[in-house]
Write a protein that holds these residues in place. Sequence first.
Motif, PDB file in Angstrom:
ATOM      1  N   LYS A  86       0.835  -1.202   0.000  1.00 21.11           N
ATOM      2  CA  LYS A  86       0.000   0.000   0.000  1.00 21.11           C
ATOM      3  C   LYS A  86       0.870   1.253   0.000  1.00 21.11           C
ATOM      4  O   LYS A  86       1.769   1.398   0.826  1.00 21.11           O
ATOM      5  N   ALA A  87       0.585   2.151  -0.942  1.00 16.85           N
ATOM      6  CA  ALA A  87       1.262   3.448  -0.973  1.00 16.85           C
ATOM      7  C   ALA A  87       0.611   4.365   0.058  1.00 16.85           C
ATOM      8  O   ALA A  87      -0.602   4.561   0.048  1.00 16.85           O
ATOM      9  N   ASN A  88       1.439   4.936   0.943  1.00 15.72           N
ATOM     10  CA  ASN A  88       0.923   5.782   2.027  1.00 15.72           C
ATOM     11  C   ASN A  88       0.961   7.251   1.606  1.00 15.72           C
ATOM     12  O   ASN A  88       1.944   7.955   1.836  1.00 15.72           O
ATOM     13  N   GLY A  89      -0.100   7.710   0.953  1.00 17.29           N
ATOM     14  CA  GLY A  89      -0.169   9.112   0.560  1.00 17.29           C
ATOM     15  C   GLY A  89       0.749   9.476  -0.594  1.00 17.29           C
ATOM     16  O   GLY A  89       0.991  10.661  -0.841  1.00 17.29           O
ATOM     17  N   VAL A 117      -2.998   0.336  -4.000  1.00 22.65           N
ATOM     18  CA  VAL A 117      -2.832  -0.959  -3.336  1.00 22.65           C
ATOM     19  C   VAL A 117      -2.606  -2.050  -4.382  1.00 22.65           C
ATOM     20  O   VAL A 117      -3.317  -2.109  -5.396  1.00 22.65           O
ATOM     21  N   ALA A 118      -1.625  -2.909  -4.126  1.00 23.63           N
ATOM     22  CA  ALA A 118      -1.346  -4.052  -4.991  1.00 23.63           C
ATOM     23  C   ALA A 118      -1.281  -5.313  -4.138  1.00 23.63           C
ATOM     24  O   ALA A 118      -0.909  -5.260  -2.959  1.00 23.63           O
ATOM     25  N   VAL A 119      -1.648  -6.443  -4.738  1.00 20.83           N
ATOM     26  CA  VAL A 119      -1.611  -7.740  -4.045  1.00 20.83           C
ATOM     27  C   VAL A 119      -0.739  -8.692  -4.852  1.00 20.83           C
ATOM     28  O   VAL A 119      -0.869  -8.769  -6.081  1.00 20.83           O
ATOM     29  N   VAL A 120       0.157  -9.400  -4.161  1.00 17.90           N
ATOM     30  CA  VAL A 120       1.056 -10.328  -4.835  1.00 17.90           C
ATOM     31  C   VAL A 120       1.217 -11.578  -3.983  1.00 17.90           C
ATOM     32  O   VAL A 120       1.125 -11.519  -2.753  1.00 17.90           O
ATOM     33  N   LYS A 121       1.435 -12.712  -4.631  1.00 17.01           N
ATOM     34  CA  LYS A 121       1.653 -13.981  -3.928  1.00 17.01           C
ATOM     35  C   LYS A 121       3.107 -14.408  -4.123  1.00 17.01           C
ATOM     36  O   LYS A 121       3.621 -14.395  -5.241  1.00 17.01           O
ATOM     37  N   LEU A 122       3.743 -14.788  -3.012  1.00 15.67           N
ATOM     38  CA  LEU A 122       5.131 -15.244  -3.042  1.00 15.67           C
ATOM     39  C   LEU A 122       5.245 -16.595  -2.353  1.00 15.67           C
ATOM     40  O   LEU A 122       4.493 -16.896  -1.420  1.00 15.67           O
ATOM     41  N   LYS A 123       6.225 -17.377  -2.797  1.00 21.61           N
ATOM     42  CA  LYS A 123       6.525 -18.656  -2.164  1.00 21.61           C
ATOM     43  C   LYS A 123       7.803 -18.531  -1.335  1.00 21.61           C
ATOM     44  O   LYS A 123       8.493 -17.512  -1.379  1.00 21.61           O
ATOM     45  N   LYS A 124       8.085 -19.583  -0.605  1.00 25.48           N
ATOM     46  CA  LYS A 124       9.309 -19.634   0.212  1.00 25.48           C
ATOM     47  C   LYS A 124      10.533 -19.313  -0.644  1.00 25.48           C
ATOM     48  O   LYS A 124      10.703 -19.847  -1.733  1.00 25.48           O
ATOM     49  N   ASP A 125      11.373 -18.403  -0.140  1.00 30.45           N
ATOM     50  CA  ASP A 125      12.635 -17.984  -0.775  1.00 30.45           C
ATOM     51  C   ASP A 125      12.435 -17.096  -2.012  1.00 30.45           C
ATOM     52  O   ASP A 125      13.401 -16.796  -2.711  1.00 30.45           O
ATOM     53  N   ASP A 126      11.207 -16.648  -2.269  1.00 25.07           N
ATOM     54  CA  ASP A 126      10.966 -15.725  -3.379  1.00 25.07           C
ATOM     55  C   ASP A 126      11.375 -14.301  -2.991  1.00 25.07           C
ATOM     56  O   ASP A 126      11.272 -13.906  -1.820  1.00 25.07           O
ATOM     57  N   THR A 139       3.664   0.506   2.847  1.00 22.86           N
ATOM     58  CA  THR A 139       3.509  -0.518   3.875  1.00 22.86           C
ATOM     59  C   THR A 139       3.196  -1.852   3.204  1.00 22.86           C
ATOM     60  O   THR A 139       2.299  -1.929   2.361  1.00 22.86           O
ATOM     61  N   VAL A 140       3.946  -2.873   3.584  1.00 23.89           N
ATOM     62  CA  VAL A 140       3.745  -4.219   3.047  1.00 23.89           C
ATOM     63  C   VAL A 140       3.273  -5.110   4.194  1.00 23.89           C
ATOM     64  O   VAL A 140       3.901  -5.159   5.255  1.00 23.89           O
ATOM     65  N   THR A 141       2.156  -5.808   3.959  1.00 21.35           N
ATOM     66  CA  THR A 141       1.556  -6.638   5.007  1.00 21.35           C
ATOM     67  C   THR A 141       1.357  -8.053   4.496  1.00 21.35           C
ATOM     68  O   THR A 141       0.828  -8.251   3.390  1.00 21.35           O
ATOM     69  N   GLU A 142       1.785  -9.012   5.295  1.00 21.38           N
ATOM     70  CA  GLU A 142       1.553 -10.417   4.950  1.00 21.38           C
ATOM     71  C   GLU A 142       0.218 -10.867   5.526  1.00 21.38           C
ATOM     72  O   GLU A 142      -0.084 -10.629   6.706  1.00 21.38           O
ATOM     73  N   ASP A 143      -0.585 -11.506   4.695  1.00 20.08           N
ATOM     74  CA  ASP A 143      -1.874 -12.017   5.131  1.00 20.08           C
ATOM     75  C   ASP A 143      -1.653 -13.243   6.014  1.00 20.08           C
ATOM     76  O   ASP A 143      -1.166 -14.282   5.544  1.00 20.08           O
ATOM     77  N   ALA A 168       8.385   0.809   4.311  1.00 24.34           N
ATOM     78  CA  ALA A 168       9.590   1.263   3.615  1.00 24.34           C
ATOM     79  C   ALA A 168       9.451   2.735   3.254  1.00 24.34           C
ATOM     80  O   ALA A 168       8.375   3.185   2.860  1.00 24.34           O
ATOM     81  N   ASP A 169      10.548   3.486   3.395  1.00 29.01           N
ATOM     82  CA  ASP A 169      10.577   4.889   2.970  1.00 29.01           C
ATOM     83  C   ASP A 169      11.517   4.998   1.780  1.00 29.01           C
ATOM     84  O   ASP A 169      12.727   5.071   1.931  1.00 29.01           O
ATOM     85  N   LEU A 170      10.957   5.007   0.585  1.00 33.85           N
ATOM     86  CA  LEU A 170      11.787   4.992  -0.620  1.00 33.85           C
ATOM     87  C   LEU A 170      12.479   6.320  -0.868  1.00 33.85           C
ATOM     88  O   LEU A 170      13.393   6.389  -1.682  1.00 33.85           O
ATOM     89  N   ALA A 171      12.056   7.377  -0.181  1.00 39.60           N
ATOM     90  CA  ALA A 171      12.736   8.658  -0.335  1.00 39.60           C
ATOM     91  C   ALA A 171      14.165   8.570   0.189  1.00 39.60           C
ATOM     92  O   ALA A 171      15.044   9.323  -0.226  1.00 39.60           O
TER      93      ALA A 171
END
Length: 205
Positions: A86-89, A117-126, A139-143, A168-171
């Motif tokens: 999720k992009a925060n502002g 907001v974007a949703v992505v699926k990752l596996k172990k070690d991805d 902000t990245v949140t694991e379901d 994460a603060d990409l600035a």
Amino acid sequence: VTEVDGSGAPIGAAAAAQFDGYTWSSVSYQEDHTDFTLGQDGYTVTATNLYTRNTQALSVQKIVNPDIYYGLPAEVEGKEYTFTIKANGVDAVEGAYTATVNGQELENGLEFNENGVAVVKLKKDDTLRIPYLPTGSYTVTEDAASAKIDAEQTDWTWSVNDGGSLTADLAAGTENLVFYNTYTRNTGSLTITKQVEGAGAGLAK
């Protein structure tokens, strides 16, 4: 002809400071603006400023830690974990962005909706990498539900670092967020007691 801002100062550093998150490049002119004759019909000078949105890379890595004695439950192999980004502002984060998983580019990119907001699926070690996101906070949140396994009800306990949400603060530069899932085998104690009964019990050793 010199381009100025509303205060009368030359356009440049002042303009760059006015638009946080953008890089300003020097003004370009389509016509000669240093030596021309102003006639009855006037003279048009077209000045162009280019503001480029600053971008940085965001990486999300999925690590699964095994139990020190019992390894990992069989259900973890090939399991997909769901993450929300999720992009925060941050302005203008919408549409498909170039992204890779383990170096392989996603065919249709990573899609952000109108709310950033974007949703992505990752596996172990991805490892997911989005190389050109607009700078700002994400902000990245694991379901948690996606990380649970059937055997967890009785045999295993699951946990994730930082409550499953990292920012994460990409600035400040490229960010690498690492999510550690740990599966711990539930254990208990077993006590064996030896008893000898009968008339010869006293002779037992």
